[in-house]
Scaffold this motif. Structure first.
Motif, short mmCIF file in Angstrom:
data_model
loop_
_atom_site.label_atom_id
_atom_site.label_comp_id
_atom_site.label_asym_id
_atom_site.label_seq_id
_atom_site.Cartn_x
_atom_site.Cartn_y
_atom_site.Cartn_z
N ALA A 22 0.95 -1.18 0.02
CA ALA A 22 -0.01 0.11 0.05
C ALA A 22 0.87 1.10 0.16
O ALA A 22 0.64 2.29 -0.64
CB ALA A 22 -0.88 -0.07 1.33
N ALA A 23 1.93 1.18 0.68
CA ALA A 23 2.81 2.27 0.67
C ALA A 23 3.39 2.53 -0.55
O ALA A 23 3.77 3.63 -1.23
CB ALA A 23 3.99 2.18 1.95
N ARG A 64 3.22 5.69 -3.07
CA ARG A 64 4.36 6.45 -3.79
C ARG A 64 4.29 6.59 -5.23
O ARG A 64 4.62 7.52 -5.67
CB ARG A 64 5.90 5.64 -3.28
CG ARG A 64 6.21 6.00 -2.04
CD ARG A 64 7.82 5.47 -1.72
NE ARG A 64 7.78 3.76 -1.83
CZ ARG A 64 7.64 3.15 -0.80
NH1 ARG A 64 7.07 3.54 0.29
NH2 ARG A 64 7.62 1.75 -0.99
N GLU A 65 3.78 5.33 -5.74
CA GLU A 65 3.51 5.33 -7.12
C GLU A 65 2.61 6.39 -7.53
O GLU A 65 2.57 6.96 -8.60
CB GLU A 65 3.33 4.11 -7.77
CG GLU A 65 3.09 4.03 -9.32
CD GLU A 65 4.51 4.04 -9.93
OE1 GLU A 65 4.37 4.67 -11.15
OE2 GLU A 65 5.43 3.94 -9.46
N ALA A 66 1.51 6.38 -6.75
CA ALA A 66 0.40 7.65 -7.21
C ALA A 66 1.05 9.03 -6.97
O ALA A 66 0.48 9.83 -8.07
CB ALA A 66 -0.71 7.30 -6.05
N ILE A 91 -5.24 9.19 -4.44
CA ILE A 91 -5.26 9.11 -2.86
C ILE A 91 -6.43 8.19 -2.49
O ILE A 91 -6.37 7.24 -1.56
CB ILE A 91 -5.41 10.68 -2.44
CG1 ILE A 91 -4.07 11.15 -2.63
CG2 ILE A 91 -5.73 10.46 -0.90
CD1 ILE A 91 -4.21 12.63 -2.17
N GLY A 92 -7.60 8.28 -3.22
CA GLY A 92 -8.80 7.48 -2.87
C GLY A 92 -8.30 5.81 -3.13
O GLY A 92 -8.55 5.23 -2.24
N ALA A 93 -7.63 5.52 -4.06
CA ALA A 93 -7.24 4.31 -4.44
C ALA A 93 -6.53 3.61 -3.22
O ALA A 93 -6.40 2.46 -2.93
CB ALA A 93 -6.74 4.15 -5.96
N ILE A 99 -5.40 0.52 1.53
CA ILE A 99 -5.06 0.38 3.05
C ILE A 99 -6.27 -0.08 3.99
O ILE A 99 -5.94 -0.95 4.88
CB ILE A 99 -4.42 1.63 3.71
CG1 ILE A 99 -3.19 2.02 2.88
CG2 ILE A 99 -4.54 1.73 5.00
CD1 ILE A 99 -2.76 3.66 3.35
N ASP A 100 -7.46 0.46 3.58
CA ASP A 100 -8.71 -0.22 4.54
C ASP A 100 -8.74 -1.59 4.29
O ASP A 100 -9.27 -2.26 5.12
CB ASP A 100 -9.98 0.69 3.93
CG ASP A 100 -9.95 2.02 4.37
OD1 ASP A 100 -9.17 2.16 5.47
OD2 ASP A 100 -10.83 2.74 3.88
#
Length: 186
Positions: free
Chosen positions: A32-33, A37-39, A97-99, A104-105
C-alpha cells in the motif's frame, strides 16, 4: 502448566500462523505504501506533462496579453487556470489518494478478521486443553429431562389449582334445601 504434546503442537502451529499473518499484513501495508508512492509520482508526472504546459500556454496566451490589455484579461486567465486546475489536477490527485486509502482499508480489515479468527481459535484450544487437564470445569448442558420435569411440574400445579377451584366455588345449584317434614295424613 503442563500441556500435552498435541496441545503444544497446536499452540506452536497457531503461533506460526499468527506470525505468518503478521508478515503478510506487513507485506500488504508495504505494498500500500508503494502504491501511494507510485500515485504521488504519477501525480507529479501528470502535473509536469499535462498541467504545466496548459498553465504555460494559458499564461502565454491570456496572461501576458492581459497584462498589456488590462485587468479584465487577467481575470479571464485566472478563471481559465482555475478551471484547468479543477478539471485536470484535482481529480487525478484525489483518485490516486482514494485508491491508496481503499487498499489500506482492505488490508486493515483483513488483518482484523484474521486476528479475530486466530484469537477465537486459540481461546477454544485453550479451553479444551484446560478441560482435559481438569483446570477448567465442564459446564453441564441442559438435557431434555430438565424440560420434561418442568412440564410435569406445571401440569401438577395446574391440576391442584383446578381442584381447589372446584372445591371452593360457590355453586348454589349443587345444594338441595331440606323440605319440611309433613305430618302423616290420618
Amino acid at each position: 502448566m503442563g500441556l500435552s504434546r498435541k496441545s503444544r503442537r497446536s499452540l506452536k502451529k497457531l503461533r506460526g500462523n499468527a506470525g505468518d499473518l503478521w508478515s503478510e499484513q506487513r507485506e500488504v501495508l508495504d505494498h500500500a505504501a508503494a502504491v501511494l508512492r507510485e500515485a504521488s509520482k504519477q501525480t507529479g508526472e501528470i502535473a509536469k506533462r499535462d498541467v504545466a504546459p496548459r498553465v504555460k500556454s494559458t499564461y502565454e496566451k491570456r496572461v501576458q496579453p492581459g497584462v498589456n490589455a488590462g485587468v479584465g484579461a487577467v481575470r479571464s486567465a485566472a478563471d481559465h487556470t482555475k478551471t484547468t486546475w479543477n478539471r485536470a489536477v484535482i481529480p487525478a490527485v484525489t483518485g490516486a489518494i482514494g485508491a491508496t486509502l481503499a487498499v489500506i482499508d482492505v488490508a486493515r480489515d483483513n488483518g482484523r478478521v484474521a486476528i479475530h479468527e486466530a484469537s477465537r481459535a486459540s481461546r477454544e484450544l485453550g479451553t479444551r486443553a484446560g478441560q482435559k487437564l481438569g483446570i477448567i470445569e465442564v459446564k453441564p448442558t441442559p438435557g431434555p429431562g430438565r424440560y420434561i420435569a418442568i412440564a410435569f411440574g406445571v401440569i401438577a400445579v395446574a391440576g391442584v389449582a383446578y381442584a381447589a377451584y372446584q372445591t371452593l366455588r360457590a355453586d348454589d345449584d349443587l345444594w338441595v334445601d331440606d323440605e319440611p317434614v309433613e305430618a302423616p295424613v290420618a
